[in-house]
Design an enzyme around this catalytic site. Structure first.
Site, short mmCIF file in Angstrom:
data_model
loop_
_atom_site.label_atom_id
_atom_site.label_comp_id
_atom_site.label_asym_id
_atom_site.label_seq_id
_atom_site.Cartn_x
_atom_site.Cartn_y
_atom_site.Cartn_z
N ASP A 1 35.88 -17.48 -12.17
CA ASP A 1 36.42 -17.88 -10.86
C ASP A 1 37.00 -16.70 -10.09
O ASP A 1 38.18 -16.68 -9.73
CB ASP A 1 37.51 -18.94 -11.02
N GLU B 1 33.12 -28.97 -6.70
CA GLU B 1 34.45 -28.36 -6.74
C GLU B 1 34.40 -26.95 -6.18
O GLU B 1 33.36 -26.48 -5.71
CB GLU B 1 34.98 -28.34 -8.18
#
Length: 323
Positions: A43, A210
């Site tokens: 991420d 997401e």
């Protein structure tokens, strides 16, 4: 955009996307640019520092930090924080943060991040500031926005954008998908009583979308998001899709006109060759050029998550394409 969400990873892994694929054929997806040094990341959020060089923050540790002088060779520089702020433990027993987002405004750097646990939307987004943006220099300012098990959204995976004189934060994972709230630019926290806008979802439970990120290009706002399953090594099915809107709060549609609230989204990048489960994306500018940062799971290294960087360009019709 996190090592996260425990809506049964095995169940997520078998969710097949029904969304239109208008992007490049899989064999034409570019490999990430070659990098050296510390490549392990999850991420990633990247910024070109005003002092020179680059910093990348990520899920793992107390917000893991990487530095580079040239965007090619990266070094492990520990963590954003020496210790987790005490309030993080309200959301998991280890004080584990996820999916940071770094930006610069009002003369300082702002670092947003999420704290939660797998399988619950008892979650919170927090914020810290720094004058330099470097690890070890951050001051935490507490909660920005939260969600509880009674909510139909999940307060994780934050990403900021300024639009029409206002500051906005997109966020979300599963629990009906991607949302957005307005922030107070002075505090960096949610405006009291803010409307929770709904930007994207999919028709199939568990709504596996997401990690949003929104950028402005031309007259459009572009919503990038990660679909399907992360965090399963070589079994991950993460991929990046995109839609656009003339308004930052939507509605977002893909190139066929299908709304992202109805499962629309053009496929921008998916796994190919050794580069499995491409997602957890963010976008940064470097000398006027847009770059896509993401993680992939290296099939030639036991599924280790690594940093992917690709140049992001735009077609004549105004749609993004990776190079």
């Amino acid at each position: 955009m996190t090592l996260r969400r425990g809506i049964a990873a095995a169940a997520v892994a078998i969710v097949l996307t029904l969304l239109p694929n208008t992007a490049q054929a899989a064999e034409s997806y570019p490999d990430p640019q070659p990098i050296t040094g510390q490549q392990i990341i999850h991420d990633p959020t990247v910024i070109h520092l005003r002092s020179g060089g680059y910093v990348a923050y990520s899920t793992g540790g107390v917000i893991g930090a990487r530095l580079s002088k040239d965007r090619v060779n990266w070094t492990d520089e520990g963590n954003a924080f020496a210790e987790p702020p005490s309030w993080w433990y309200e959301y998991n027993s280890t004080g584990d943060p996820w999916a940071p987002d770094i930006s610069y405004r009002s003369g300082k750097y702002w670092l947003y991040y999420a704290v939660s646990s797998w399988g619950t939307n008892h979650s919170a987004i927090g914020v810290a500031t720094s004058n330099s943006g470097l690890p070890g220099t951050w001051t935490d300012h507490g909660k920005v926005f939260t969600s509880e098990t009674t909510d139909t959204w999940n307060a994780i995976d934050p990403a900021l954008i300024r639009a029409n004189g206002k500051l906005w934060m997109s966020f979300g994972s599963y629990w009906t998908g991607i949302r957005m709230v307005e922030l107070d630019p002075r505090t960096g926290k949610a405006v009291e009583g803010t409307t929770v806008h709904h930007l994207a979802t999919r028709p199939d439970a568990p709504y596996a979308v997401e990690g949003p990120y929104i950028v402005k290009h031309g007259r459009y706002y572009y919503l990038f998001a990660s679909y399907d399953a992360c965090c399963a090594g070589v079994n991950s099915t993460y991929k990046i899709k995109v839609g656009r809107s003339t308004s930052v709060t939507g509605p977002y549609t893909d190139s066929t006109g299908k709304p992202m609230l109805e499962g629309g989204g053009d496929l921008l990048l998916e796994g190919h060759g050794r580069y499995i489960g491409t997602g957890g994306e963010s976008i940064f500018q470097d000398r006027g050029q847009d770059w896509l940062a993401y993680h992939y799971y290296d099939a030639e290294d036991n599924g280790t998550p690594k940093l992917g960087l690709n140049r992001l360009s735009w077609t004549k019709n105004g749609w993004p394409k990776v190079f």
